[in-house]
Scaffold this motif. Structure first.
Motif, PDB file in Angstrom:
ATOM      1  N   GLU A 205     -33.031 -61.790 -26.057  1.00 17.70           N
ATOM      2  CA  GLU A 205     -33.383 -62.135 -24.680  1.00 17.70           C
ATOM      3  C   GLU A 205     -34.453 -61.169 -24.191  1.00 17.70           C
ATOM      4  N   ILE A 206     -35.438 -61.686 -23.470  1.00 14.72           N
ATOM      5  CA  ILE A 206     -36.520 -60.845 -22.968  1.00 14.72           C
ATOM      6  C   ILE A 206     -36.416 -60.750 -21.455  1.00 14.72           C
ATOM      7  N   ILE A 207     -35.860 -59.642 -20.976  1.00 13.86           N
ATOM      8  CA  ILE A 207     -35.757 -59.356 -19.543  1.00 13.86           C
ATOM      9  C   ILE A 207     -36.252 -57.929 -19.342  1.00 13.86           C
ATOM     10  N   GLY A 208     -37.288 -57.758 -18.542  1.00 18.95           N
ATOM     11  CA  GLY A 208     -37.828 -56.425 -18.300  1.00 18.95           C
ATOM     12  C   GLY A 208     -38.052 -56.174 -16.830  1.00 18.95           C
ATOM     13  N   SER A 209     -38.581 -54.996 -16.535  1.00 21.56           N
ATOM     14  CA  SER A 209     -38.916 -54.637 -15.153  1.00 21.56           C
ATOM     15  C   SER A 209     -40.402 -54.335 -15.040  1.00 21.56           C
ATOM     16  N   GLY A 210     -41.202 -54.909 -15.949  1.00 20.70           N
ATOM     17  CA  GLY A 210     -42.627 -54.646 -15.979  1.00 20.70           C
ATOM     18  C   GLY A 210     -43.428 -55.597 -15.112  1.00 20.70           C
ATOM     19  N   PRO A 211     -44.760 -55.550 -15.242  1.00 19.13           N
ATOM     20  CA  PRO A 211     -45.622 -56.298 -14.325  1.00 19.13           C
ATOM     21  C   PRO A 211     -45.623 -57.805 -14.526  1.00 19.13           C
ATOM     22  N   TYR A 212     -45.155 -58.296 -15.681  1.00 20.37           N
ATOM     23  CA  TYR A 212     -45.151 -59.730 -15.946  1.00 20.37           C
ATOM     24  C   TYR A 212     -43.759 -60.199 -16.361  1.00 20.37           C
ATOM     25  N   VAL A 213     -43.542 -61.500 -16.224  1.00 20.99           N
ATOM     26  CA  VAL A 213     -42.330 -62.161 -16.705  1.00 20.99           C
ATOM     27  C   VAL A 213     -42.722 -63.075 -17.854  1.00 20.99           C
ATOM     28  N   PHE A 214     -42.042 -62.956 -18.973  1.00 20.45           N
ATOM     29  CA  PHE A 214     -42.304 -63.804 -20.132  1.00 20.45           C
ATOM     30  C   PHE A 214     -41.662 -65.170 -19.919  1.00 20.45           C
ATOM     31  N   LYS A 215     -42.455 -66.236 -20.080  1.00 17.80           N
ATOM     32  CA  LYS A 215     -41.963 -67.597 -19.926  1.00 17.80           C
ATOM     33  C   LYS A 215     -41.469 -68.105 -21.286  1.00 17.80           C
ATOM     34  N   ALA A 216     -40.220 -67.808 -21.584  1.00 10.18           N
ATOM     35  CA  ALA A 216     -39.669 -68.143 -22.892  1.00 10.18           C
ATOM     36  C   ALA A 216     -39.691 -69.637 -23.156  1.00 10.18           C
ATOM     37  N   ASP A 217     -39.539 -70.443 -22.108  1.00 14.80           N
ATOM     38  CA  ASP A 217     -39.508 -71.888 -22.298  1.00 14.80           C
ATOM     39  C   ASP A 217     -40.884 -72.465 -22.626  1.00 14.80           C
ATOM     40  N   GLU A 218     -41.943 -71.685 -22.424  1.00 11.84           N
ATOM     41  CA  GLU A 218     -43.289 -72.146 -22.727  1.00 11.84           C
ATOM     42  C   GLU A 218     -43.869 -71.485 -23.984  1.00 11.84           C
TER      43      GLU A 218
END
Length: 548
Positions: A205-218
């Protein structure tokens, strides 16, 4: 914007533009796209180009865990979605990032840190001391410098939700340098439930507190990765510098377009379909320099070093004499001339620490960077080499290193080695190099890679000097003497002592044949002129960028 597996309809506007420019890379058949090298461009739905930054990374990505691997594309991915406790600025100084304040006890054994207020992960959960401690434990299980710090550590302690301690058994003079290292492996902070994953297992799972959010569904491996601006991210107030300072995001979305063909990459940049090509093919710089719409931006000015890594587990490179013979057979100038070509972009440097960095040294034993074929042949005969084939992996989709194994094969065979050159893409190489199987059973004997200078400036950050056996870097050297030398480096009190011990470590690494430095180079990015604000760092980072 969910991707499907159906073949996309070719947009009429883009179809007309490509036919007009003569750069079409696909054939339209029955109203659908016949896949060509530019499929990744064709299948991404249209977005507002003023708000979407489109980047062609140096390679495709399949490993999304920047702790499990040292691959730079995974490191760059980490900087998109995660944050760090400290970072390294443009002057090489360690600066706070997620940390607000810190202190050290008089005996140097207790370090106390307090996080900035308001830090949160992209799922809304606050960042806590427990998250930090779990992340540091996992990082230290994989990283060379982190592992050394862990050896000096007695325990971690969560004082409260925002305050934690590192309590050491003995002083460790590089605590901040470890927590703020700019390149692989970077101590990214993850939620505890994710960071509790063992270091030798990839996170799910990719959950962070950085400047971007990863769109796993795309995410479409080999085609596109999509990131959106993280509305919960709280940047620092300082100007950006290296991997430190305010990580402000001025675009709504970033798309990584994975295009393997260098010509298609260049065409996409020239026509404005993408905004940045991270690492162009070396022969393309002349074209880019002559185009008024393109700028050449060196985002990693300290450059890179090519190197060949041995596998110490299996014959014949489980014999130090045979590794040494291979080292003597290899020559840098032919490698650099074949791979880079442009002399303004490379230089011969036989030091394991990059030339121009503090610990660079010409004390390299009998390694000169010039082929010594007869000497290599004599050493092979002395060692009793039986003609075992050397499985040398070659990444055919990597424009920065793909030609080097061809030269290495020629030089090694001149010295008497039998070389089995096996072609694959880079991500297959990254996966295969983690296997400890015999070369005849899907393992390997050697591969060539490159390292950004920030990763290999001293014995502690250099993964190829990790000699902790199964816990070490791919190649799995097990040598207590090298580890003892590194421990003395970590405890050295003066720069003069560090310089002396770093040189000792290099000489010993050459003696046992951990790896072979193959010269230095730079590979600046090619950027559309309407894109500004790229921050030079020890990694490719994509905050502070504006697109007009």
């Amino acid at each position: 914007m969910r991707m499907t597996s159906a073949r996309p309809t070719w947009p009429a506007r883009l179809h007309r533009r490509r036919l007009a420019t003569g750069l079409a890379a696909a054939i339209i058949v029955g109203g659908s796209l016949a896949w060509g090298a530019s499929a990744a461009l064709a299948q991404t739905p249209a977005a507002n180009p003023a708000q979407t930054l489109r980047i062609v990374p140096a390679t495709t990505i399949t490993v999304l865990d920047p702790i499990w691997t040292t691959a730079y594309v995974s490191r760059n991915f980490g900087y998109m979605v995660f944050d760090t406790l400290f970072g390294t600025d443009a002057h090489g100084k360690i600066q706070p990032q997620m940390v607000d304040q810190w202190s050290t006890s008089p005996d140097g054994k207790t370090w106390t840190f307090t996080l900035r207020g308001g830090l949160a992960f992209s799922d809304g959960a606050p960042v806590t001391s427990d998250d930090v401690i779990a992340s540091l434990k996992r990082w230290a299980s994989r990283d060379t410098l982190g592992g050394l710090m862990a050896q000096a550590l007695d325990h971690y302690e969560a004082v409260d939700a925002r305050t934690f301690k590192l309590v050491l058994k003995q002083p460790f003079g590089l605590v901040l340098e470890a927590l703020g290292k700019p390149s692989s492996n970077v101590p990214f902070i993850m939620p505890k439930r994710i960071a509790d994953t063992p270091g030798d297992t990839q996170i799910k799972e990719i959950i962070g507190s950085g400047p971007y959010v990863f769109k796993a569904d795309e995410f479409r491996p080999g085609q596109v990765a999509v990131f959106e601006k993280n509305p919960a991210y709280k940047p620092r107030a300082e100007p950006p510098s290296g991997t430190t300072g305010g990580k402000n995001v001025y675009v709504d979305k970033v798309e990584w377009r994975f295009i393997r063909d260098p010509q298609t990459q260049m065409n996409a940049l020239l026509t404005g379909e993408v905004d940045i090509v991270e690492q162009p093919a070396f022969e393309q710089y002349a074209t880019f320099r002559s185009n008024p719409d393109i700028r050449i931006v060196d985002a990693q000015p300290n450059g890179f070093q090519f190197s060949l890594r041995f596998n110490a587990l299996h014959a014949p490179f489980n014999d130090a004499r045979i590794r040494h013979a291979a080292m003597l057979a290899l020559g840098q100038e032919a490698m650099l001339r074949t791979q880079v070509g442009d002399k303004t972009l490379y230089k011969v440097c036989r030091s394991m620490y990059p030339c121009g960095t503090p610990f660079a040294s010409d004390a390299t034993g009998d390694y000169t960077g010039v082929p010594q074929i007869q000497k290599a042949k004599a050493l092979l005969a002395e060692a009793g080499y039986k003609g075992e084939p050397i499985v040398l992996m070659r990444p055919t989709d990597q424009t920065t290193i793909g030609k080097l194994p061809l030269v290495a094969k020629q030089q090694l065979e001149q010295a008497g080695f039998k070389v089995d050159l096996q072609n694959m893409d880079w991500q297959s190489l990254v996966s295969r190099r983690a296997r400890k199987d015999a070369p005849s059973a899907g393992g390997w004997n050697a591969f060539i890679t490159s390292w950004v200078a920030e990763d290999i400036q001293n014995p502690l950050t250099m993964a190829m000097m990790n000699a902790r056996g199964d816990k070490g870097w791919f190649g799995w050297f097990d040598d207590t003497k090298l580890e003892d030398i590194k421990a003395r480096f970590a405890q050295a009190a003066t720069e003069a002592d560090k310089k002396k011990i770093a040189e000792e470590a290099q000489l010993y690494a050459f003696q046992i044949g951990t790896h072979v430095p193959l010269g230095q180079y730079t590979v600046p990015a090619a950027v559309r002129k309407n894109v500004t604000g790229i921050v030079p760092a020890g990694a490719q980072v994509y905050w502070n960028i504006r697109k007009q």
